[in-house]
Design an enzyme around this catalytic site. Sequence first.
Site, PDB file in Angstrom:
ATOM      1  N   SER A  52      -5.053  -4.191  -3.627  1.00  0.00           N
ATOM      2  CA  SER A  52      -3.832  -3.944  -2.868  1.00  0.00           C
ATOM      3  C   SER A  52      -2.643  -4.689  -3.498  1.00  0.00           C
ATOM      4  O   SER A  52      -2.248  -4.385  -4.620  1.00  0.00           O
ATOM      5  CB  SER A  52      -4.059  -4.324  -1.406  1.00  0.00           C
ATOM      6  OG  SER A  52      -3.049  -3.816  -0.587  1.00  0.00           O
TER       7      SER A  52
ATOM      8  N   HIS B  19      -9.386   1.175   3.140  1.00  0.00           N
ATOM      9  CA  HIS B  19      -8.620   0.234   2.318  1.00  0.00           C
ATOM     10  C   HIS B  19      -9.411  -0.994   1.875  1.00  0.00           C
ATOM     11  O   HIS B  19      -9.156  -1.529   0.801  1.00  0.00           O
ATOM     12  CB  HIS B  19      -7.370  -0.217   3.079  1.00  0.00           C
ATOM     13  CG  HIS B  19      -6.380  -0.946   2.236  1.00  0.00           C
ATOM     14  ND1 HIS B  19      -5.725  -0.357   1.170  1.00  0.00           N
ATOM     15  CD2 HIS B  19      -5.938  -2.226   2.268  1.00  0.00           C
ATOM     16  CE1 HIS B  19      -4.915  -1.225   0.606  1.00  0.00           C
ATOM     17  NE2 HIS B  19      -5.026  -2.371   1.241  1.00  0.00           N
TER      18      HIS B  19
ATOM     19  N   ASN C 239      -7.726  -0.133  -4.559  1.00  0.00           N
ATOM     20  CA  ASN C 239      -6.828   0.234  -3.468  1.00  0.00           C
ATOM     21  C   ASN C 239      -5.384  -0.134  -3.800  1.00  0.00           C
ATOM     22  O   ASN C 239      -4.662  -0.729  -2.993  1.00  0.00           O
ATOM     23  CB  ASN C 239      -7.265  -0.423  -2.158  1.00  0.00           C
ATOM     24  CG  ASN C 239      -8.677  -0.035  -1.759  1.00  0.00           C
ATOM     25  OD1 ASN C 239      -9.628  -0.721  -2.128  1.00  0.00           O
ATOM     26  ND2 ASN C 239      -8.826   1.059  -1.023  1.00  0.00           N
TER      27      ASN C 239
END
Length: 271
Positions: free
Chosen positions: A97, A242, A121
């Site tokens: 992320s 996620h 992700n």
Amino acid sequence: MTSTTLRLSETGRAIGLREAGSGAPVVLIHGVGMQSAAWAPQIEALSLTHHVIALDMPGHGSSAPLPQGSQLPAYVAWLREALTGITSAPVSLVGHSMGALIAAGFAVSHPGQVARVALLNGVYRRSAEARAAVRQRAAEIAAGHHDIDTPLKRWFGDTPAEQKARAAVARWLRAVELEGYANAYTAFATGDATYADRFAEISCPFLALTGAQDPNSTPRMAQAMAEAVQDGQAVVIDGHRHMVNLTAPDVVTGHLNAWLSRTAKTREALR
């Protein structure tokens, strides 16, 4: 696994990390609101063959925050300083992320220090609608609205494995200092295009991995990143969202091991 807090030589800033194993270095960078403990399954598995170093991002875990208003390049500079104090060898770099944004920025800014890069992700060139939504969330967090229920609903389903992971993630979100969280989230909200035009410069083995049901770090983004670099691979894990490294740890670790075994292509082969 050993947990340590180091003092960086250039700025004197504290950095928290977890490390285990020996061999070629693999560096793990978590996402906003998390901490290095979020990599526990990968630390355990990858340390069987590598020296694994999981860093607490600035303002998270035991790491000191960056100055307020710091944008993505400041986080990339933080990683350069951290690695200078940890290892002189090129690293295999894994980011999740926000950590994926940092890892990608580092790969294009300091290619000689990166043996390979994997983005889990990751976000890449958000749509105008998605960009507006994430910037609105960043503004709410900066104003002191620390809502953890909304991301948890977005990140997890109802299976026992996902609920177990959700409980751990909820603890980390509740523990994070709001200043560091808000600073990192603002950089995350504005950083998806910062280095996007330079992905073509990445020539090392590259992996973009996400969950098929991740609405923000989408399969389309993973494929676009893999196509933008010179030696890219996209992997989409069906049935996951996620926090795929926690909800499908064995599958993710298997793909990371395959990525770690990939041989860098020669310049001639990349042409």
